[in-house]
Scaffold this motif. Structure first.
Motif, PDB file in Angstrom:
ATOM      1  N   HIS A  71      -5.284  -1.520  -9.660  1.00  0.00           N
ATOM      2  CA  HIS A  71      -6.832  -1.976 -10.070  1.00  0.00           C
ATOM      3  C   HIS A  71      -7.719  -0.629 -10.455  1.00  0.00           C
ATOM      4  N   PRO A  72      -8.412  -0.660 -11.417  1.00  0.00           N
ATOM      5  CA  PRO A  72      -8.750   0.719 -11.757  1.00  0.00           C
ATOM      6  C   PRO A  72      -9.951   1.400 -10.725  1.00  0.00           C
ATOM      7  N   GLN A 114       0.637  -0.024   3.098  1.00  0.00           N
ATOM      8  CA  GLN A 114      -0.693  -0.769   3.255  1.00  0.00           C
ATOM      9  C   GLN A 114      -1.410  -0.566   2.182  1.00  0.00           C
ATOM     10  N   LEU A 115      -1.633  -1.777   1.609  1.00  0.00           N
ATOM     11  CA  LEU A 115      -2.517  -2.127   0.384  1.00  0.00           C
ATOM     12  C   LEU A 115      -3.830  -1.840   0.435  1.00  0.00           C
ATOM     13  N   VAL A 173      -9.422  -8.573  -8.814  1.00  0.00           N
ATOM     14  CA  VAL A 173      -8.918  -7.722  -7.594  1.00  0.00           C
ATOM     15  C   VAL A 173      -7.808  -8.638  -6.855  1.00  0.00           C
ATOM     16  N   ILE A 174      -8.028  -9.901  -6.489  1.00  0.00           N
ATOM     17  CA  ILE A 174      -7.014 -10.947  -6.025  1.00  0.00           C
ATOM     18  C   ILE A 174      -5.768 -10.806  -6.823  1.00  0.00           C
ATOM     19  N   ASP A 175      -5.890 -10.764  -7.995  1.00  0.00           N
ATOM     20  CA  ASP A 175      -4.666 -10.649  -8.748  1.00  0.00           C
ATOM     21  C   ASP A 175      -3.924  -9.337  -8.675  1.00  0.00           C
ATOM     22  N   ALA A 176      -4.631  -8.252  -8.663  1.00  0.00           N
ATOM     23  CA  ALA A 176      -4.304  -6.804  -8.496  1.00  0.00           C
ATOM     24  C   ALA A 176      -3.455  -6.780  -7.300  1.00  0.00           C
ATOM     25  N   TYR A 177      -3.797  -7.385  -5.905  1.00  0.00           N
ATOM     26  CA  TYR A 177      -3.221  -7.342  -5.002  1.00  0.00           C
ATOM     27  C   TYR A 177      -1.940  -8.287  -5.025  1.00  0.00           C
ATOM     28  N   ALA A 178      -1.980  -9.328  -5.770  1.00  0.00           N
ATOM     29  CA  ALA A 178      -0.757  -9.768  -5.807  1.00  0.00           C
ATOM     30  C   ALA A 178       0.194  -9.117  -6.725  1.00  0.00           C
ATOM     31  N   HIS A 183       5.244  -5.275  -6.764  1.00  0.00           N
ATOM     32  CA  HIS A 183       5.801  -4.145  -6.869  1.00  0.00           C
ATOM     33  C   HIS A 183       6.316  -3.303  -5.629  1.00  0.00           C
ATOM     34  N   ALA A 184       5.744  -3.868  -4.631  1.00  0.00           N
ATOM     35  CA  ALA A 184       6.416  -3.542  -3.402  1.00  0.00           C
ATOM     36  C   ALA A 184       7.673  -4.220  -2.797  1.00  0.00           C
TER      37      ALA A 184
END
Length: 390
Positions: A71-72, A114-115, A173-178, A183-184
């Motif tokens: 997320h930017p 740790q995201l 932001v929720i989508d960015a965590y997903a 990726h992890a």
């Protein structure tokens, strides 16, 4: 622990544990610690070697430094002079993290990222995307004039209110965590850790001083926990059923060391219950000292209460192997070693928590876990040595 004292039985810390599909050889965890060693957000060979050394030293699980989500507005200067912070998106960064994971696995270790989204703590105009604005649930950074070690000049620049986050920004932001969880998983990490503490974005949804929303993302404690719960649900969908999810939370904030999410166990259950139900496996109750009782009338620390209230596993942290918390030593320039293993074992053996997170003591000595296991003298804290071995 020292050679002249009676031996302390640390064998219980070296019993294996399984968390979903993650099998750990022992209960010692390296705590997440910001490093600023990833130019352009990309971890290099030096970062891989740093984590590999701790795995070679026998630590059961490594939690990386905070890693910016996709997320930017996730990363920037947050009042601590951060630069060269790693992120978890883009071909170069993901390739770098694969090298880190491979190095840790080759040494017999396990590792989770740790995201991190800095949220209100990120100063606008800084970081890899200086054009990105400041994301705040209600446009509030936090109350001014509270006990904190934050640079006053930084605080003055960021404390002015901004507009609240929109529904669209919250979902982004929720989508960015997903995406970052995906990726992890693709990079080979062994689980996912979420930074939900210390006044960063998730924490400001939980905290009543910074979340004044009157829609579905604000209200009482359970309602304020909705954002954290939705982040956890999104990560669980991408991580699948085998990868465990760790969630860090705290009472104190960088904006206010005396802040509290909950004044009673019942209030803490209202905060953590929805997050637990969303799919968290381990709660990491970030306290400045692990040996302090959280609520009057019980010796349980913050992690111990999380375990009791949610039925989930818990991880203790806070000054293990040291006599000063990070921000206390930062403020007065002093940090010494502390032989507090006996205190730790008393709490661990009565079942208060399941995992033990060690921070700066593991920076000071990469083989701290191995030394503990074999009864060797644990080195006194040496800040210069820590910097050399960082």
């Amino acid at each position: 622990m020292n050679d002249s004292s009676s031996p302390i039985d640390v064998a219980p810390l070296f019993e294996p544990i399984a968390i979903r599909g993650l099998a750990l050889a022992n209960r010692i965890v390296m705590a997440p610690m910001t490093r600023n060693f990833s130019p352009g957000g990309v971890p290099g060979e030096d970062v891989a070697a740093y984590y590999r050394r701790r795995a070679e030293g026998g630590t059961g699980l490594l939690i990386t430094e905070g890693v910016g989500i996709d997320h930017p507005a996730a990363l920037g200067d947050a009042g601590l002079g951060e630069s060269n912070l790693p992120h978890l998106h883009g071909e170069a960064a993901l390739a770098g993290w694969r090298r880190v994971v491979d190095a840790v696995h080759a040494a017999g270790g396990r590792i989770v990222p740790q995201l991190w989204h800095q949220g209100v703590m990120r100063e606008p105009g800084t970081g890899p995307h200086p054009e990105a604005g400041s994301l705040r649930p209600s446009g509030l950074w936090g109350p001014a004039g509270r006990m904190t070690s934050i640079d006053p000049a930084y605080a003055e620049r960021v404390q002015a209110p901004t507009r609240p986050m929109s529904e669209g920004e919250i979902q982004d932001v929720i989508d960015a965590y997903a995406r970052s969880a995906r990726h992890a998983r693709e990079a080979g990490f062994d689980g996912i850790a979420i930074h939900g503490a210390h006044g960063y974005l998730i924490d400001t949804f939980l905290w009543d001083e910074t979340n004044h929303r009157t829609d579905a993302w604000g209200g009482d404690r359970r309602a304020r926990a909705r954002f954290a719960a939705e982040v956890v649900r999104a990560i669980r969908r991408e991580a699948g059923e085998s990868l465990p999810i760790f969630f860090r939370f705290s009472q104190w904030k960088q904006q206010d060391f005396k802040a509290r999410l909950a004044a009673t166990p019942q209030e803490l259950e209202e905060v953590l219950g929805p997050i637990a139900d969303a799919g968290v496996d381990v709660f990491d109750g970030s306290a400045r000292y692990f040996d302090r009782a959280e609520f009057e009338g019980s010796p349980l620390n913050l992690s111990g209460w999380a375990r009791k209230l949610t039925g989930k596993l818990a991880m203790a942290i806070g000054g293990i192997g040291l006599d000063r918390g990070f921000y206390d030593s930062k403020r007065d320039g002093r940090a010494g070693g502390s032989d507090n293993v006996a205190l730790l074992m008393r709490r661990f053996e009565r079942g208060e928590f399941d995992l033990v997170a060690v921070g700066r003591a593991l920076l000071n000595e990469p083989r701290w876990t191995e030394k503990l296991r074999h009864g060797h003298a644990l080195p006194a804290f040496d800040e210069q040595r820590m910097k050399e071995l960082y």
